[in-house]
Design a protein around this motif. Structure first.
Motif, short mmCIF file in Angstrom:
data_model
loop_
_atom_site.label_atom_id
_atom_site.label_comp_id
_atom_site.label_asym_id
_atom_site.label_seq_id
_atom_site.Cartn_x
_atom_site.Cartn_y
_atom_site.Cartn_z
N GLY A 204 0.84 -1.21 0.00
CA GLY A 204 0.00 0.00 0.00
C GLY A 204 0.87 1.25 0.00
O GLY A 204 2.06 1.19 -0.30
N TYR A 205 0.26 2.35 0.32
CA TYR A 205 1.03 3.59 0.46
C TYR A 205 0.23 4.59 1.28
O TYR A 205 -0.99 4.46 1.43
N LEU A 206 0.94 5.56 1.81
CA LEU A 206 0.31 6.65 2.52
C LEU A 206 0.98 7.94 2.04
O LEU A 206 2.20 8.05 2.09
N VAL B 117 4.49 9.25 10.70
CA VAL B 117 3.90 8.74 11.94
C VAL B 117 2.72 9.61 12.36
O VAL B 117 1.68 9.11 12.80
N ALA B 118 2.85 10.92 12.16
CA ALA B 118 1.74 11.82 12.51
C ALA B 118 0.51 11.51 11.66
O ALA B 118 -0.61 11.44 12.17
N ALA B 119 0.73 11.29 10.37
CA ALA B 119 -0.40 11.00 9.48
C ALA B 119 -1.04 9.66 9.83
O ALA B 119 -2.26 9.52 9.84
N LEU C 163 -11.13 10.38 4.85
CA LEU C 163 -9.82 10.44 5.49
C LEU C 163 -9.49 11.88 5.88
O LEU C 163 -9.86 12.82 5.19
N PRO C 164 -8.80 12.04 7.01
CA PRO C 164 -8.63 13.38 7.59
C PRO C 164 -8.08 14.42 6.63
O PRO C 164 -8.58 15.54 6.59
N TRP C 165 -7.07 14.05 5.84
CA TRP C 165 -6.46 15.10 4.99
C TRP C 165 -7.33 15.39 3.77
O TRP C 165 -7.34 16.51 3.27
N ILE C 166 -8.10 14.39 3.34
CA ILE C 166 -9.01 14.64 2.21
C ILE C 166 -10.12 15.58 2.68
O ILE C 166 -10.49 16.54 2.01
N ARG C 167 -10.58 15.32 3.89
CA ARG C 167 -11.60 16.16 4.48
C ARG C 167 -11.08 17.60 4.62
O ARG C 167 -11.76 18.56 4.28
#
Ligand code: ADP
Ligand code: MG
Length: 501
Positions: free
Chosen positions: A118-120, A196-198, A324-328
């Protein structure tokens, strides 16, 4: 960094000569009700050794049973990390002597993890996006917790006795392992921290873990190696274990870069070993030589059948994933037309969710943002409370905003209404009624106050008639005073214009 007893290379010099390669292994404790293979509570902070059972204790004949919610949470994490979800995965035994694991093996997953590849995407401080590739996310169980007595800061070094708390043994863990992170250069420490924060934000948003690094429900092992610039082959890595804050993740990488750089330049060999992070001075110290996978004598756990995850179930779980938080965040920034800076302020103030909630109760985004970011943030600062802990709800703030919009409260009166709610005087409408805050709509009363103010200020009236329309402030002020601030200034101005015009 001034750590006297370490030979460190200047960070800039490391970058001139070497290319850092990182690998991050993050353990996330799942917030299931019960343990991964038994029915004992998985709660944090209970009386030591109160959540035990034959499986957690590794008693002869005890048999593990897989926690379905644990599997579901693993799939959730895998999906959110863009991983493939294995239709069939397996539990394996990882064998060694564990003073903190009564069975002397840990149930983990080895060659058949539940999620892989996967990836982040993480966003760095200057806004650039960095893709961290995920090797695997696998299920395992936590060990018991050892508390060392007599050592410095609970460390084993110098300890005279150790206590075992079996409550933690068997709590479900997901271990998320990245592929080697290459090419980050000077940003390696920052990338590690941002990743790690993400990840922490992600698992919290998924509702699968409370992701408290300070309580150990999220722990990071940071691998780092250096290779001479231009060399393709990786250097030998060290693995700094159980790092428990974002700042420490960043510093551990930075420190290892500087330590390994100096060692390599001195012609020393880097050994594949574990290292301990020292909170006190931001250094790492030697742990144990690192076993290779072969040493653990992994084999499939004969007590546990393979875990089958049907495609239907995967889709059901996918449908429950939150935004997802960053998409939001990106969506909201766009919708509300905020600059990066405004967005950052709002997130840092802990106001985002509160503002969204407030808009969901009918307020406009601008109004909601203004209340939370200015007036209420000010109130929070006064008391040192977090914004979210103020005794006022987004629904109540939305009600105040609605009353202003309907013309029933002026901004000033609205603030008094908010003060009343914060002081525990009741709901918005109760405070408005009890404090008599509502704007006076009775034209007769306001008109009388206007007449009185005009009569008392003939000089102003004259100036106004001479064409200076800006002098009405004093009249409005007098009317507000007479009505105890409950007149609507707009209406007062209209009345003045009508009477003098
Ligand atoms: P272990 O069982 O030793 O913990 P894992 O495969 O679980 O090994 O994790 C090793 C981590 O280190 C992975 O994130 C991997 O990508 C990374 N890694 C592997 N080789 C190197 C290297 N030479 N330098 C830096 N990181 C590495
Ligand atoms: Mg590992």
């Amino acid at each position: 960094m001034t750590v006297a007893h370490y030979d460190l290379m200047d960070f800039e010099e490391v970058l001139d000569k070497y290319d850092p390669v990182m690998g991050l292994e993050v353990h996330v404790e799942l917030s299931t009700q019960t343990k991964m293979f038994s029915a004992s509570s998985a709660a944090f902070g209970d009386e030591p050794n109160s959540n035990v059972d034959p499986v957690s204790l590794g008693l002869p004949g005890a048999l593990p049973v897989v926690n379905k919610t644990g599997v579901e949470y693993a799939v959730k994490i895998g999906l959110a990390l863009n991983c493939s979800i294995a239709e069939s995965s397996r539990f394996a035994r990882k064998n060694y002597f564990y003073p903190d694991q009564p069975k002397n093996y840990q149930i983990s997953q080895y060659d058949e993890p539940i999620a892989y590849d996967g990836y982040l995407d993480v966003v760095l401080e200057d806004g650039t996006e960095w893709r961290v590739e995920i090797e695997r996310a696998h299920m395992e169980e936590d060990t018991a917790k050892l508390t060392h007595l007599g050592g410095v800061g609970g460390r084993i070094h110098g300890a005279t006795a150790s206590l075992v708390d079996v409550n933690r043994a068997g709590i479900p863990l997901i271990e998320i392992v990245t592929k080697p992170i290459e090419g980050a250069g000077e940003r390696a420490p920052e990338v590690a921290k941002a990743y790690v924060a993400a990840l922490r934000e992600l698992v919290a948003a998924l509702g699968v873990s409370n992701a408290r690094m300070d309580q150990g429900s999220m722990r990071v092992d940071a691998n780092l190696s250096l290779r001479p610039i231009g060399q393709e082959e990786f250097g030998t890595r060290t693995e700094t274990k159980n790092i428990n804050s974002l700042k420490s993740v960043e510093q551990a990488i930075r420190f290892e870069m500087m330590r390994q750089g100096a060692a390599l330049d001195n012609g020393e060999e880097i050994f594949q070993e574990t290292r301990h992070y020292q909170e006190t001075d931001g250094s790492t110290s030697k742990g144990r030589p690192k076993e290779s996978a072969d040493d653990y004598r992994y084999f499939n756990d004969p007590d546990l059948p393979p875990v089958f995850v049907s495609r239907e179930w995967v889709e059901e779980i996918r449908a429950t994933l939150p935004e997802l938080p960053w998409i939001r965040r990106a969506r909201i920034q766009e919708a509300w037309k905020l600059t990066d800076e405004e967005m950052r302020d709002l997130v840092n103030a802990g106001a985002l969710d509160l503002i969204i909630d407030t808009t969901e109760h009918g307020a406009s985004a601008d109004e909601a943002r203004s209340w939370w970011v200015s007036y209420l943030s000010g109130k929070a600062n006064e008391t040192g409370a977090a914004l979210a802990d103020l005794p006022i709800t987004p629904e109540q703030v939305a009600r105040v905003i609605a009353l202003v919009k309907e013309g029933k409260l002026t901004t000033k009166l609205a603030r008094q209404a908010v003060d009343g709610v914060l002081a525990g005087e009741g709901d918005v409408d109760e405070v408005v009624a009890a404090r008599g805050l509502e704007v006076v709509r009775d034209d007769g009363a306001i008109e009388a106050a206007v007449d009185e103010a005009l009569a008392a200020n003939p000089d102003i009236v004259e100036k106004y008639r001479e064409g200076n329309k800006k002098v009405t402030g004093a009249i409005v002020g007098a009317v507000m005073k007479a009505t105890k601030g409950k007149a609507d200034p707009k209406q007062v101005n209209q009345l003045i214009a009508k009477k003098l015009g």
